[in-house]
Design an enzyme around this catalytic site. Structure first.
Site, PDB file in Angstrom:
ATOM      1  N   SER A  91     -17.628   7.533 -16.560  1.00  0.00           N
ATOM      2  CA  SER A  91     -18.622   6.741 -17.300  1.00  0.00           C
ATOM      3  C   SER A  91     -19.574   6.069 -16.323  1.00  0.00           C
ATOM      4  O   SER A  91     -19.145   5.291 -15.463  1.00  0.00           O
ATOM      5  CB  SER A  91     -17.927   5.673 -18.135  1.00  0.00           C
ATOM      6  OG  SER A  91     -18.898   4.755 -18.597  1.00  0.00           O
ATOM      7  N   HIS A 135     -20.286  10.736 -18.791  1.00  0.00           N
ATOM      8  CA  HIS A 135     -20.120   9.958 -20.017  1.00  0.00           C
ATOM      9  C   HIS A 135     -21.163   8.839 -20.014  1.00  0.00           C
ATOM     10  O   HIS A 135     -21.260   8.066 -19.061  1.00  0.00           O
ATOM     11  CB  HIS A 135     -18.704   9.391 -20.091  1.00  0.00           C
ATOM     12  CG  HIS A 135     -18.404   8.705 -21.382  1.00  0.00           C
ATOM     13  ND1 HIS A 135     -18.122   9.394 -22.549  1.00  0.00           N
ATOM     14  CD2 HIS A 135     -18.365   7.383 -21.716  1.00  0.00           C
ATOM     15  CE1 HIS A 135     -17.899   8.533 -23.528  1.00  0.00           C
ATOM     16  NE2 HIS A 135     -18.045   7.300 -23.047  1.00  0.00           N
ATOM     17  N   ASP A 188     -22.687   5.642 -21.958  1.00  0.00           N
ATOM     18  CA  ASP A 188     -22.353   4.611 -22.949  1.00  0.00           C
ATOM     19  C   ASP A 188     -23.590   3.827 -23.344  1.00  0.00           C
ATOM     20  O   ASP A 188     -24.079   3.003 -22.575  1.00  0.00           O
ATOM     21  CB  ASP A 188     -21.324   3.639 -22.355  1.00  0.00           C
ATOM     22  CG  ASP A 188     -19.944   4.259 -22.268  1.00  0.00           C
ATOM     23  OD1 ASP A 188     -19.465   4.773 -23.295  1.00  0.00           O
ATOM     24  OD2 ASP A 188     -19.351   4.225 -21.172  1.00  0.00           O
ATOM     25  N   MET A 220     -25.205   1.016 -25.706  1.00  0.00           N
ATOM     26  CA  MET A 220     -24.778  -0.147 -26.518  1.00  0.00           C
ATOM     27  C   MET A 220     -25.991  -0.951 -26.949  1.00  0.00           C
ATOM     28  O   MET A 220     -26.905  -1.172 -26.161  1.00  0.00           O
ATOM     29  CB  MET A 220     -23.878  -1.047 -25.668  1.00  0.00           C
ATOM     30  CG  MET A 220     -22.670  -0.355 -25.099  1.00  0.00           C
ATOM     31  SD  MET A 220     -21.710  -1.511 -24.123  1.00  0.00           S
ATOM     32  CE  MET A 220     -20.440  -0.398 -23.496  1.00  0.00           C
ATOM     33  N   HIS A 235     -22.192   8.611 -25.808  1.00  0.00           N
ATOM     34  CA  HIS A 235     -21.361   7.802 -26.703  1.00  0.00           C
ATOM     35  C   HIS A 235     -22.229   6.664 -27.235  1.00  0.00           C
ATOM     36  O   HIS A 235     -22.534   5.722 -26.507  1.00  0.00           O
ATOM     37  CB  HIS A 235     -20.161   7.277 -25.886  1.00  0.00           C
ATOM     38  CG  HIS A 235     -19.247   6.370 -26.635  1.00  0.00           C
ATOM     39  ND1 HIS A 235     -18.280   5.613 -25.990  1.00  0.00           N
ATOM     40  CD2 HIS A 235     -19.121   6.097 -27.952  1.00  0.00           C
ATOM     41  CE1 HIS A 235     -17.598   4.913 -26.887  1.00  0.00           C
ATOM     42  NE2 HIS A 235     -18.103   5.181 -28.085  1.00  0.00           N
ATOM     43  N   MET A 243     -22.776   3.535 -29.126  1.00  0.00           N
ATOM     44  CA  MET A 243     -22.155   2.341 -29.721  1.00  0.00           C
ATOM     45  C   MET A 243     -23.286   1.521 -30.326  1.00  0.00           C
ATOM     46  O   MET A 243     -23.616   0.431 -29.864  1.00  0.00           O
ATOM     47  CB  MET A 243     -21.381   1.575 -28.646  1.00  0.00           C
ATOM     48  CG  MET A 243     -20.059   2.249 -28.302  1.00  0.00           C
ATOM     49  SD  MET A 243     -19.391   1.728 -26.730  1.00  0.00           S
ATOM     50  CE  MET A 243     -20.285   2.837 -25.654  1.00  0.00           C
ATOM     51  N   MET A 271     -10.952   5.464 -29.136  1.00  0.00           N
ATOM     52  CA  MET A 271     -11.175   4.318 -28.244  1.00  0.00           C
ATOM     53  C   MET A 271      -9.828   3.672 -27.914  1.00  0.00           C
ATOM     54  O   MET A 271      -9.060   3.322 -28.805  1.00  0.00           O
ATOM     55  CB  MET A 271     -12.073   3.273 -28.920  1.00  0.00           C
ATOM     56  CG  MET A 271     -13.538   3.624 -29.011  1.00  0.00           C
ATOM     57  SD  MET A 271     -14.366   4.006 -27.449  1.00  0.00           S
ATOM     58  CE  MET A 271     -14.039   2.562 -26.448  1.00  0.00           C
ATOM     59  N   ASP A 312     -11.038   7.029 -24.361  1.00  0.00           N
ATOM     60  CA  ASP A 312     -12.023   6.244 -23.630  1.00  0.00           C
ATOM     61  C   ASP A 312     -11.617   4.781 -23.567  1.00  0.00           C
ATOM     62  O   ASP A 312     -11.476   4.134 -24.602  1.00  0.00           O
ATOM     63  CB  ASP A 312     -13.373   6.404 -24.370  1.00  0.00           C
ATOM     64  CG  ASP A 312     -14.522   5.696 -23.690  1.00  0.00           C
ATOM     65  OD1 ASP A 312     -14.341   5.174 -22.583  1.00  0.00           O
ATOM     66  OD2 ASP A 312     -15.622   5.688 -24.287  1.00  0.00           O
TER      67      ASP A 312
END
Ligand code: DX5
Ligand code: ZN
Length: 229
Positions: free
Chosen positions: A11, A36, A38, A40, A69, A71, A140, A178
């Site tokens: 990540s 990966h 992330d 957010m 991913h 979020m 998760m 993850d």
């Protein structure tokens, strides 16, 4: 018999963003399989990470698939945009979608692999009616929002239950785990039925990230020596 190798996805949330290119180069040259990514929004999770400019930087330089991913609340607003920026896998949260089935098909229509993530409080049984449409399920193993948190061990039976649910129906999605993954627990997670591991801090916070990636990649292969949990 040799096991089919699993995916290792470092990540980049744990990268030094003042020097992102060096992290990208490190992952490019390593045994890792995916990046990966992330994203957010400060709404679905209490933290804001990064968005399109970082995706652009990755698209320019990364030589491995981008595992995105999301979020974020109502992720259907941005699926095409992330795909245009090179996302190979797009994962949305079950808890962030009013019309999950529609969003999954929206992802598939872009040509990306479609993933759904579930938070620690969400039962895998909630995936029953969409499992057949999914390329990937992300379990998760921390509450999403931050890197470097402690692994929640209750995720392991969830992975096993999910793998069983899938196998019974002759489905073979990636099961990605993850949060809080490292050499101390990765073997148990894989044994439960996961075949993709995300690792942020354990890789990029290490003195020798390449060695950690190599170690995670070697689990289950001939000659591998496990680290006691
Ligand atoms: C957490 C993110 C994770 C995180 C993992 O919300 O989804 O991908 O970067 O980081 P570690 O491995 O440090 O828990
Ligand atoms: Zn993640």
């Amino acid at each position: 018999m040799k096991r089919i190798p699993h995916i290792i996805a470092p990540s980049i949330l744990s990268a030094d963003f003042g020097n992102l290119n060096s992290t990208i180069d490190l992952i490019n040259a390593s045994e890792a399989d995916w990046f990966h990514v992330d994203v957010m929004d400060g709404m679905f999770v209490p933290n804001i990470s990064f968005g399109f400019p970082v995706m652009e930087a990755l698209q320019r330089r990364a030589t491995k698939p981008l595992d995105v991913h999301l979020m974020i609340e109502s992720p259907e607003r941005y699926i095409e945009r992330f795909r245009a920026l090179g996302a190979h896998v797009i994962t949305v949260h079950l808890e962030a979608c009013k019309h999950l089935h529609r969003v999954i098909h929206q992802i598939k229509e872009t040509g990306a692999l479609a993933g759904v993530a579930i938070n620690p409080h969400t039962s895998v049984t909630q995936l029953a009616d969409v499992l057949g449409d999914l390329d990937l399920v992300l379990v998760m193993s921390v509450n999403p929002g931050f890197g470097g948190q402690k692994f929640i061990y209750q995720s392991i039976p969830k992975v096993a239950q999910l793998r069983q649910m899938a196998t019974e129906r002759n489905l073979f999605p990636y099961i990605e785990v993850d949060g809080g993954i490292g050499p101390h627990n990765a073997e148990r997670v894989l044994q439960a039925g996961a075949n993709a591991l995300v690792a942020g801090n354990a890789v990029l916070g290490a003195e020798d990230p390449n060695a950690v990636i190599r170690n995670l990649k070697a689990i289950g292969q001939e000659g591998f020596k496990s680290i006691p949990a």
